[in-house]
Design an enzyme around this catalytic site. Structure first.
Site, PDB file in Angstrom:
ATOM      1  N   LYS A  65      27.332  -8.841   2.761  1.00  0.00           N
ATOM      2  CA  LYS A  65      26.868  -9.953   1.919  1.00  0.00           C
ATOM      3  C   LYS A  65      27.913 -11.088   1.845  1.00  0.00           C
ATOM      4  O   LYS A  65      29.077 -10.897   2.207  1.00  0.00           O
ATOM      5  CB  LYS A  65      26.551  -9.415   0.524  1.00  0.00           C
ATOM      6  CG  LYS A  65      25.360  -8.433   0.479  1.00  0.00           C
ATOM      7  CD  LYS A  65      25.074  -8.022  -0.970  1.00  0.00           C
ATOM      8  CE  LYS A  65      23.870  -7.112  -1.074  1.00  0.00           C
ATOM      9  NZ  LYS A  65      23.589  -6.749  -2.496  1.00  0.00           N
ATOM     10  N   HIS A 124      24.447  -4.378   1.665  1.00  0.00           N
ATOM     11  CA  HIS A 124      23.074  -3.918   1.446  1.00  0.00           C
ATOM     12  C   HIS A 124      22.773  -2.811   2.443  1.00  0.00           C
ATOM     13  O   HIS A 124      23.255  -2.839   3.578  1.00  0.00           O
ATOM     14  CB  HIS A 124      22.068  -5.065   1.687  1.00  0.00           C
ATOM     15  CG  HIS A 124      20.654  -4.573   1.820  1.00  0.00           C
ATOM     16  ND1 HIS A 124      19.841  -4.367   0.727  1.00  0.00           N
ATOM     17  CD2 HIS A 124      19.930  -4.189   2.910  1.00  0.00           C
ATOM     18  CE1 HIS A 124      18.669  -3.882   1.149  1.00  0.00           C
ATOM     19  NE2 HIS A 124      18.702  -3.772   2.470  1.00  0.00           N
ATOM     20  N   ASN A 175      28.233  -7.117  -4.576  1.00  0.00           N
ATOM     21  CA  ASN A 175      28.621  -5.741  -4.246  1.00  0.00           C
ATOM     22  C   ASN A 175      28.771  -5.519  -2.737  1.00  0.00           C
ATOM     23  O   ASN A 175      28.699  -4.402  -2.247  1.00  0.00           O
ATOM     24  CB  ASN A 175      27.654  -4.744  -4.889  1.00  0.00           C
ATOM     25  CG  ASN A 175      26.222  -4.964  -4.458  1.00  0.00           C
ATOM     26  OD1 ASN A 175      25.943  -5.774  -3.579  1.00  0.00           O
ATOM     27  ND2 ASN A 175      25.307  -4.233  -5.053  1.00  0.00           N
ATOM     28  N   TYR A 179      13.855  -9.865  -0.388  1.00  0.00           N
ATOM     29  CA  TYR A 179      13.999  -9.132  -1.651  1.00  0.00           C
ATOM     30  C   TYR A 179      12.710  -9.125  -2.478  1.00  0.00           C
ATOM     31  O   TYR A 179      12.752  -8.932  -3.682  1.00  0.00           O
ATOM     32  CB  TYR A 179      15.149  -9.706  -2.463  1.00  0.00           C
ATOM     33  CG  TYR A 179      16.510  -9.104  -2.164  1.00  0.00           C
ATOM     34  CD1 TYR A 179      16.705  -7.711  -2.138  1.00  0.00           C
ATOM     35  CD2 TYR A 179      17.623  -9.905  -1.937  1.00  0.00           C
ATOM     36  CE1 TYR A 179      17.953  -7.153  -1.880  1.00  0.00           C
ATOM     37  CE2 TYR A 179      18.883  -9.351  -1.686  1.00  0.00           C
ATOM     38  CZ  TYR A 179      19.033  -7.973  -1.667  1.00  0.00           C
ATOM     39  OH  TYR A 179      20.270  -7.415  -1.434  1.00  0.00           O
ATOM     40  N   GLU A 211      12.831  -3.882   7.280  1.00  0.00           N
ATOM     41  CA  GLU A 211      14.021  -4.737   7.220  1.00  0.00           C
ATOM     42  C   GLU A 211      14.603  -5.002   8.619  1.00  0.00           C
ATOM     43  O   GLU A 211      15.088  -6.100   8.894  1.00  0.00           O
ATOM     44  CB  GLU A 211      15.073  -4.106   6.302  1.00  0.00           C
ATOM     45  CG  GLU A 211      14.629  -4.106   4.844  1.00  0.00           C
ATOM     46  CD  GLU A 211      15.599  -3.427   3.889  1.00  0.00           C
ATOM     47  OE1 GLU A 211      15.298  -3.395   2.684  1.00  0.00           O
ATOM     48  OE2 GLU A 211      16.650  -2.934   4.337  1.00  0.00           O
TER      49      GLU A 211
HETATM   50  N1  UDP Z   1      21.322  -6.505  -8.555  1.00  0.00           N
HETATM   51  C1  UDP Z   1      21.800  -7.346  -9.546  1.00  0.00           C
HETATM   52  N2  UDP Z   1      21.653  -6.960 -10.856  1.00  0.00           N
HETATM   53  C2  UDP Z   1      21.085  -5.778 -11.204  1.00  0.00           C
HETATM   54  C3  UDP Z   1      20.611  -4.928 -10.186  1.00  0.00           C
HETATM   55  C4  UDP Z   1      20.740  -5.321  -8.874  1.00  0.00           C
HETATM   56  O1  UDP Z   1      22.335  -8.404  -9.265  1.00  0.00           O
HETATM   57  O2  UDP Z   1      20.992  -5.472 -12.404  1.00  0.00           O
HETATM   58  C5  UDP Z   1      21.466  -6.919  -7.153  1.00  0.00           C
HETATM   59  C6  UDP Z   1      22.542  -6.126  -6.445  1.00  0.00           C
HETATM   60  O3  UDP Z   1      23.293  -7.023  -5.642  1.00  0.00           O
HETATM   61  C7  UDP Z   1      21.765  -5.151  -5.596  1.00  0.00           C
HETATM   62  C8  UDP Z   1      20.493  -5.924  -5.289  1.00  0.00           C
HETATM   63  O4  UDP Z   1      20.253  -6.683  -6.462  1.00  0.00           O
HETATM   64  O5  UDP Z   1      22.489  -4.774  -4.438  1.00  0.00           O
HETATM   65  C9  UDP Z   1      19.285  -5.075  -4.995  1.00  0.00           C
HETATM   66  O6  UDP Z   1      19.116  -4.152  -6.052  1.00  0.00           O
HETATM   67  P1  UDP Z   1      18.811  -2.620  -5.760  1.00  0.00           P
HETATM   68  O7  UDP Z   1      18.433  -1.991  -7.053  1.00  0.00           O
HETATM   69  O8  UDP Z   1      17.853  -2.513  -4.622  1.00  0.00           O
HETATM   70  O9  UDP Z   1      20.256  -2.040  -5.359  1.00  0.00           O
HETATM   71  P2  UDP Z   1      20.821  -1.528  -3.947  1.00  0.00           P
HETATM   72  O10 UDP Z   1      19.667  -0.905  -3.201  1.00  0.00           O
HETATM   73  O11 UDP Z   1      21.390  -2.719  -3.237  1.00  0.00           O
HETATM   74  O12 UDP Z   1      21.883  -0.532  -4.312  1.00  0.00           O
HETATM   75 MG    MG Z   2      17.788  -1.658  -2.747  1.00  0.00          MG
END
Ligand code: UDP
Ligand code: MG
Length: 136
Positions: free
Chosen positions: A12, A118, A115, A52, A129
């Site tokens: 990212k 992805h 974070n 997303y 994807e």
């Molecule tokens: N995210 C965020 N706030 C939240 C939860 C998720 O900004 O409270 C962002 C975070 O960067 C995450 C992405 O949205 O990686 C997608 O969320 P997901 O729950 O799919 O998490 P991931 O699969 O990336 O662990």
């Molecule tokens: Mg996810």
């Protein structure tokens, strides 16, 4: 029995910006992933919104799409036995605060939104994807 899979990985904007691309790619290689394809791109906001879409109704959706389209990213197809779960394990929890020692998000993640990586979360989403970024 072997279960070779491919998964979609993204480095990212926060990590690209901090010049962590080679370091993070090495984390995947060390863990036995083969990088089958990769490219550096910058998404339009509309691309991020499509990517997303599953999070469309979430309160963080707008910021998330703005963030993912805020700078260059690296998208990769990673291959290994059980790649989808193995990559989720290597990435660690969504919030770096909760990620286990040794995971990518623990080492490099800044916050729940920044974070660093992805990874696809299911066989179905991995296909969608990978096609999203690499289907010609
Ligand atoms: N995210 C965020 N706030 C939240 C939860 C998720 O900004 O409270 C962002 C975070 O960067 C995450 C992405 O949205 O990686 C997608 O969320 P997901 O729950 O799919 O998490 P991931 O699969 O990336 O662990
Ligand atoms: Mg996810």
């Amino acid at each position: 029995m072997s279960n070779l899979q491919q998964t979609l990985s993204i480095i990212k904007p926060d990590a690209v910006e901090r010049n962590l691309v080679e370091e993070i790619k090495n984390e995947f290689k060390k863990d036995g992933f083969e990088i089958k394809n990769e490219k550096k791109i910058k998404l339009a906001k509309s691309d991020a919104e499509q990517f997303y879409k599953v999070h469309e109704t979430k309160p963080f959706y707008k910021d998330l799409c703005e963030y993912l389209s805020s700078g260059p990213i690296i998208v990769m197809i990673l291959e290994k036995d059980n790649a989808i779960a193995a990559n989720r394990e290597l990435m660690g929890a969504t919030d770096p605060k909760n990620a286990k020692e040794g995971t990518i998000r623990k080492k490099y993640g800044i916050s729940i939104d920044k974070n660093s990586v992805h990874g696809s979360d299911s066989i179905e989403n991995a296909k969608i994807e990978i096609d999203f970024f690499f289907k010609s």
